[in-house]
Design a protein around this motif. Sequence first.
Motif, short mmCIF file in Angstrom:
data_model
loop_
_atom_site.label_atom_id
_atom_site.label_comp_id
_atom_site.label_asym_id
_atom_site.label_seq_id
_atom_site.Cartn_x
_atom_site.Cartn_y
_atom_site.Cartn_z
N GLU A 27 -1.93 7.71 -8.75
CA GLU A 27 -3.00 8.45 -8.08
C GLU A 27 -4.38 7.92 -8.49
OE1 GLU A 27 -2.40 12.70 -8.47
OE2 GLU A 27 -1.01 12.59 -6.77
N MET A 28 -4.48 7.29 -9.64
CA MET A 28 -5.75 6.72 -10.08
C MET A 28 -5.93 5.28 -9.62
SD MET A 28 -7.35 9.08 -11.74
CE MET A 28 -8.60 8.15 -12.63
N ASN A 29 -4.88 4.68 -9.08
CA ASN A 29 -4.88 3.26 -8.77
C ASN A 29 -5.66 2.97 -7.49
OD1 ASN A 29 -3.52 0.66 -7.52
ND2 ASN A 29 -3.10 0.64 -9.71
N ARG A 30 -6.50 1.95 -7.54
CA ARG A 30 -7.29 1.56 -6.39
C ARG A 30 -6.71 0.35 -5.65
NH1 ARG A 30 -13.61 1.98 -8.47
NH2 ARG A 30 -13.58 4.23 -8.99
N GLN A 31 -5.82 -0.36 -6.29
CA GLN A 31 -5.25 -1.55 -5.68
C GLN A 31 -4.13 -1.21 -4.71
OE1 GLN A 31 -3.59 -4.36 -8.46
NE2 GLN A 31 -3.00 -5.81 -6.87
N LYS A 38 0.83 -1.19 0.00
CA LYS A 38 0.00 0.00 0.00
C LYS A 38 0.88 1.26 0.00
CE LYS A 38 -3.88 -2.23 0.11
NZ LYS A 38 -4.74 -2.24 -1.09
N ARG A 95 -2.94 2.21 -3.96
CA ARG A 95 -3.04 3.47 -3.23
C ARG A 95 -4.02 3.33 -2.08
NH1 ARG A 95 -4.81 9.60 -5.29
NH2 ARG A 95 -4.29 10.60 -3.30
N THR A 96 -3.65 3.85 -0.92
CA THR A 96 -4.52 3.86 0.24
C THR A 96 -4.69 5.29 0.72
OG1 THR A 96 -4.83 3.08 2.52
CG2 THR A 96 -2.56 3.43 1.80
N LYS A 97 -5.89 5.59 1.17
CA LYS A 97 -6.18 6.90 1.74
C LYS A 97 -5.88 6.94 3.24
CE LYS A 97 -8.04 9.01 -1.90
NZ LYS A 97 -7.63 10.33 -2.42
#
Length: 557
Positions: A261-265, A229, A267-269
């Motif tokens: 920045e577009m990645n969902r796998q 992550k 990148r974690t908020k």
Amino acid sequence: MVSNKKSWSACWTRASSSTLLLLMIPLVVISGFVSVLGPKSSNWVSMSNYTRWNSSSSAAEGDLKGISVISTPNDDNGVVGLRSNLLVVDNENNIEEAVISAYESPLNRSSSSSPLNIIEVDLSQSSQEHQNMTKEESSSTSDEAGDVVVYLGMNNESDQIPPIVRARRQRVYTKLERLEGSLIRARSVISEAKIGNQTQDSQYTPDGPMYWNPKAFHRSYLEMERQFKVFVYEEGEPPLFHNGPCKSIYSMEGNFIHELEMNRQFRTKDPQKAHVFFLPFSVTMLVRYVYVRDSHDFSPIRQTVIDYVDVVSGKYPFWNRSLGADHFMLSCHDWGPEASSSVPNLRKNSIRVLCNANTSEGFNPTKDVSFPEINLLTGLTDGFLGGPSASKRPILAFFAGGVHGPIRPILLEHWENKDEDMKIHQYLPKGVSYYDMLRKSKYCICPSGYEVASPRIVEAIYTGCVPVLISDHYVPPFSDVINWKSFSVEVPVSEIQNLKKILMSISPRQYIRMQRRVIKVRKHFEVNSPPKRFDVFHMILHSVWLRRLNIRVREDL
């Protein structure tokens, strides 16, 4: 009467002695069997070997859920412990931490991500509570919470461990400790994969001499997909931050920033879940918008980087916690290393993803990542990929490029228009296609310019041409997992005059092997939108992942 009493007393004494003797004989026999068949050494651990655990000590590492309880009464020293030498407790209510170093024995850790809760209980205060508990209560709370219960104050053999007690104090591992524990397990399974069976993959299974160890690489890649992550700092405004060029020789800066920045796998908020933290500034954009052209004044770029690190280190605890060691920046611009020098810990500790991977200028392969330079004039690879087979390439070697840097003048001096087999040009003849020449050539010459990186390396790979690297102090991309010697030729600058002789010494069979390997390894350099498994985006992330595995972060307690 007295004599009768004496007679009765003597008789009782003889009878008692006989009875005791009869009772002792089987006890002696049983003891003998126990001493022969029982364990050769004690399971109890010495308390003098461990450091004391208290609220101010550093936390235990790794995930230890599921360690079984030794329910045997205490020994002569009044010590109750756990198997595997994990925890010991004495009658003085002193809890001693005895966790084996995770880096010495990672295979002992559980694969569960839940923490081990160590609970201490004073039996003298809770015995009445135990008696009032129902059997149903005790059975329903035994293992579900994953708690390990240890008991204090067991001084008599008659003391019995109750089925369940209420917790007085609980030790829970922090999020950082759990995260570090997951990395420990990842290192372990990667190490095991080196000598284990190949993990099968329905999409792609690395294999062949292009990889130093394809099994370890594949296992590492799968571990990255499973848990890696990245937290991207949201501070900063475009165009200096969260932006970058996508249609130039520096296109990989903007491409990577955008895809991450577009990645969902990956990148974690939630920064508490992040293994690494990305500093999203673009050196190319800093040069374009902050640097005053021809001023030779680098201070505006330097101050911008300093200010950004000050902002994120003041707002978040993560930079100061690791001194930047779990942070990374990237740059395909030649001035990337210079920009990183603006903040000492950024250069010294952080993971620097650089196209200018020059070891003579401070690039450290164990900490830094070599970033492939890809010149995407249109932002896409359409029309760039593919080329004829090895037998349909009539040209031995090809190069065309401007004269800059110390190496290219030497190359042109020895080979420009000197040999029909060596198509070495400063400028291509009018009407001749650069990419057509790449596809017709067996070997593509890739000399450094002013800096060590060259987009010609990836251009050669895209077109199925065996790259010839002429550079000093250059670390090729992904060389921690990819064996460049299996599909490319490295020629020292001092051997440029012998270039044709070196290439001709490679047998046709060996050349065909190398050319086929170039085609196989090409997937790792392809740019896709959205990214695909094992492509250049994922390989860059994997290189960062490998560096993070070499870092150990602790909270300062």
